[in-house]
Write an enzyme that holds these catalytic residues in place. Structure first.
Site, PDB file in Angstrom:
ATOM      1  N   HIS A  48      -2.538  16.716  56.007  1.00  0.00           N
ATOM      2  CA  HIS A  48      -0.972  16.382  55.695  1.00  0.00           C
ATOM      3  C   HIS A  48      -0.589  15.764  54.488  1.00  0.00           C
ATOM      4  CE1 HIS A  48      -0.510  17.236  60.448  1.00  0.00           C
ATOM      5  NE2 HIS A  48      -0.414  18.385  59.666  1.00  0.00           N
ATOM      6  N   ARG A 100      -5.313  21.028  69.747  1.00  0.00           N
ATOM      7  CA  ARG A 100      -6.235  20.234  69.330  1.00  0.00           C
ATOM      8  C   ARG A 100      -6.172  18.843  70.143  1.00  0.00           C
ATOM      9  NH1 ARG A 100      -5.116  20.321  63.202  1.00  0.00           N
ATOM     10  NH2 ARG A 100      -3.380  21.721  63.485  1.00  0.00           N
ATOM     11  N   ARG A 146       8.660  22.291  73.213  1.00  0.00           N
ATOM     12  CA  ARG A 146       9.834  22.838  73.635  1.00  0.00           C
ATOM     13  C   ARG A 146       9.644  23.283  74.933  1.00  0.00           C
ATOM     14  NH1 ARG A 146      11.268  25.973  68.514  1.00  0.00           N
ATOM     15  NH2 ARG A 146       9.121  26.448  68.694  1.00  0.00           N
ATOM     16  N   GLU A 175       6.892  20.316  52.196  1.00  0.00           N
ATOM     17  CA  GLU A 175       5.532  20.591  51.720  1.00  0.00           C
ATOM     18  C   GLU A 175       5.572  21.584  50.500  1.00  0.00           C
ATOM     19  OE1 GLU A 175       4.373  20.967  55.514  1.00  0.00           O
ATOM     20  OE2 GLU A 175       2.582  20.029  55.287  1.00  0.00           O
ATOM     21  N   LEU A 179       4.747  15.059  63.162  1.00  0.00           N
ATOM     22  CA  LEU A 179       4.561  15.473  64.615  1.00  0.00           C
ATOM     23  C   LEU A 179       4.990  17.088  64.659  1.00  0.00           C
ATOM     24  CD1 LEU A 179       6.015  12.571  66.624  1.00  0.00           C
ATOM     25  CD2 LEU A 179       3.667  12.959  65.689  1.00  0.00           C
ATOM     26  N   ASN A 199       1.013  29.389  50.691  1.00  0.00           N
ATOM     27  CA  ASN A 199       0.098  28.773  51.658  1.00  0.00           C
ATOM     28  C   ASN A 199      -0.586  29.733  52.354  1.00  0.00           C
ATOM     29  OD1 ASN A 199      -0.717  27.252  53.833  1.00  0.00           O
ATOM     30  ND2 ASN A 199       1.366  26.450  54.168  1.00  0.00           N
ATOM     31  N   ARG A 239      -1.196  25.696  48.313  1.00  0.00           N
ATOM     32  CA  ARG A 239      -2.010  24.683  49.060  1.00  0.00           C
ATOM     33  C   ARG A 239      -3.305  24.744  49.381  1.00  0.00           C
ATOM     34  NH1 ARG A 239       0.908  23.122  55.018  1.00  0.00           N
ATOM     35  NH2 ARG A 239      -0.298  21.418  55.266  1.00  0.00           N
TER      36      ARG A 239
HETATM   37  P1  ADP Z   1       3.596  23.538  61.699  1.00  0.00           P
HETATM   38  O1  ADP Z   1       2.346  22.649  61.741  1.00  0.00           O
HETATM   39  O2  ADP Z   1       2.965  25.264  62.114  1.00  0.00           O
HETATM   40  O3  ADP Z   1       4.087  23.666  60.385  1.00  0.00           O
HETATM   41  P2  ADP Z   1       5.945  22.599  62.780  1.00  0.00           P
HETATM   42  O4  ADP Z   1       5.951  21.193  61.986  1.00  0.00           O
HETATM   43  O5  ADP Z   1       6.796  23.680  62.381  1.00  0.00           O
HETATM   44  O6  ADP Z   1       4.293  23.169  62.795  1.00  0.00           O
HETATM   45  O7  ADP Z   1       6.112  22.356  64.282  1.00  0.00           O
HETATM   46  C1  ADP Z   1       5.952  23.363  65.174  1.00  0.00           C
HETATM   47  C2  ADP Z   1       6.212  22.606  66.584  1.00  0.00           C
HETATM   48  O8  ADP Z   1       7.352  22.000  66.463  1.00  0.00           O
HETATM   49  C3  ADP Z   1       6.416  23.702  67.676  1.00  0.00           C
HETATM   50  O9  ADP Z   1       5.150  24.090  68.122  1.00  0.00           O
HETATM   51  C4  ADP Z   1       7.107  23.002  68.486  1.00  0.00           C
HETATM   52  O10 ADP Z   1       6.523  22.450  69.637  1.00  0.00           O
HETATM   53  C5  ADP Z   1       7.917  21.923  67.900  1.00  0.00           C
HETATM   54  N1  ADP Z   1       9.144  21.720  67.973  1.00  0.00           N
HETATM   55  C6  ADP Z   1      10.057  22.757  67.275  1.00  0.00           C
HETATM   56  N2  ADP Z   1      11.418  22.421  67.661  1.00  0.00           N
HETATM   57  C7  ADP Z   1      11.450  21.709  68.720  1.00  0.00           C
HETATM   58  C8  ADP Z   1      12.352  20.837  69.453  1.00  0.00           C
HETATM   59  N3  ADP Z   1      13.585  21.060  69.337  1.00  0.00           N
HETATM   60  N4  ADP Z   1      12.035  20.163  70.428  1.00  0.00           N
HETATM   61  C9  ADP Z   1      10.731  20.025  70.678  1.00  0.00           C
HETATM   62  N5  ADP Z   1       9.793  20.363  69.853  1.00  0.00           N
HETATM   63  C10 ADP Z   1      10.056  21.212  68.977  1.00  0.00           C
END
Ligand code: ADP
Length: 394
Positions: A181, A241, A285, A379, A209, A9, A93
């Protein structure tokens, strides 16, 4: 000799990978996953084995500055780890498959040519995806490669879900709603019959999300609409975004503020969403822990927008049977799941707060008319399955 398959990816500054291994008389299993981050600035290589143990964490020298040199570094590491390895296929990907690629495709020179014509539709991602394919072809010319698209799963949506209502000559240049996605949604749809059989052929909204966020409306396991449109800027509020905004705002940025196309692009992709509202962070977070009013507003808007779009897709589906959360925020934040479920209670979701706090998978009470779930997405595994299946067909 063991067989190996790679999943790649490739992004603008990172190369994520998974290594799948198959012993002579065995099944495929994950041998390693990792990434090279900071390509072009301060490249770093990290990897874990199939059980999640760290097996590499090192800086790379600054000659790692693009997909080809990153792949050289990865190949060097793979050789040091897996002697007597035979790479039987590489799955990629690829963000955009346009309207033609309704499923994964074995890469041929003609396919690559067609994918190049889609670069203007995804200029920030497609060139890196294609550069990785070309780099593999240069190193391993006899190994088949499979392109798996983020758009394919959404093809077959009704015309009203795909159309962008602009004049025909503009639409003819490829302006339509594609949705993204798709590999995540396809994976979730593929596991529903096992994880949640009662809803697998029903009306389901999946909420992916993460740093990028979107929703997909599934009917009988097929995508009928999603919140991403022509690009991955549409729909929900995301880390950096904005999600859907009045297009008049974009005109204002050009006409009244005099911004350049590059500046507008940077604002839309890198400076908006949770980061833009909070002025603090794009990481959910950090925002959930903050007491700053702007951070709270960012989280409030994230939840508000998700609930609003869930309502819209529920209308598309004529009511829903289930809501499924996935990806970084969806899988890990009980608070965000709770708040979105509470805002969607009118649809018939009754949250089981204990189950939500402990991570599900079923988040709703047994008597809830609409069920809620958390399901971990994968994925890379979806790409590995496509690669295996296409190569098995020869
Ligand atoms: P990507 O699109 O980069 O694959 P992910 O699906 O891994 O993204 O999501 C990353 C986001 O998930 C981080 O930016 C963070 O905001 C959020 N995240 C990860 N763990 C937690 C948590 N315990 N509580 C809230 N948000 C979280």
């Amino acid at each position: 000799m063991d067989d190996y398959a790679l999943v790649l990816n490739a992004g603008s500054s990172s190369l994520k990978f998974c290594v799948y291994q198959r012993p002579a008389a065995g099944a495929w299993r994950l041998a390693a996953r990792g990434q090279i981050d900071g390509i072009g600035t301060s490249p770093r290589f990290t990897a874990k084995d199939g059980d999640g143990r760290v097996v590499a964490d090192q800086s790379l020298d600054s000659t790692v500055l693009d997909a080809r040199t990153a792949l050289d570094a990865l190949a060097g590491w793979l050789r040091s780890q897996y002697t007597s390895a035979r790479v039987v296929g590489v799955g990629h990907r690829v963000v955009h498959g346009g309207s033609r690629f309704t499923g994964p495709a074995v890469v041929t020179p003609q396919v690559l040519e067609e994918l190049r014509t889609l670069v203007p539709l995804a200029p920030l991602h497609q060139p890196h995806n294609l550069a990785a394919i070309e780099a593999v072809a240069g190193r391993l010319p006899d190994v088949p490669q499979v392109a798996c698209f983020d758009t394919s799963f959404h093809r077959g949506q009704p015309a009203v879900a795909e159309i962008v209502p602009l004049p025909a000559h503009i639409r003819r240049s490829g302006v339509q709603r594609y949705g993204f996605h798709g590999l995540s949604y396809e994976y979730i749809a593929s596991v529903l019959p096992r994880v949640a059989p009662t809803i697998a052929d029903g009306r389901v909204i999946v909420a992916h999300l993460g740093s990028g966020s979107s929703l997909c409306a599934l009917k009988n396991g097929k995508s009928v609409d999603s919140t991403f449109g022509f690009t991955a800027l549409d729909g929900l509020c995301m880390g950096t975004r904005p999600g859907a905004i009045d297009p008049g705002v974009i005109l204002y940025l050009f006409q009244s503020l005099g911004l350049s196309a590059k500046e507008v692009e940077t604002i839309l992709y890198k400076q908006s969403g949770l980061l833009g509202i909070s002025g603090l962070s794009n990481d959910m977070r950090v925002l959930l822990e903050s007491r700053e009013p702007a951070a709270r507003l960012a989280v409030d808007y994230f939840v508000y927008r998700a609930a609003k779009e869930i309502g819209a897709l529920a209308a598309v589906l004529g009511g829903i049977d289930a809501l499924v959360f996935t990806a970084g925020i969806g899988e890990n934040s009980a608070e965000i799941r709770r708040r979105i479920c509470e805002a969607s209670a009118w649809l018939g979701i009754e949250l089981d707060t204990t189950s939500n706090d402990t991570g599900g998978p079923r988040l709703s009470l047994p008597e809830s008319r609409v069920s809620a779930w958390v399901i971990l997405t994968n994925e890379e595994l979806m790409i590995a399955r496509h690669t295996r299946d296409l190569l098995a067909k020869g």
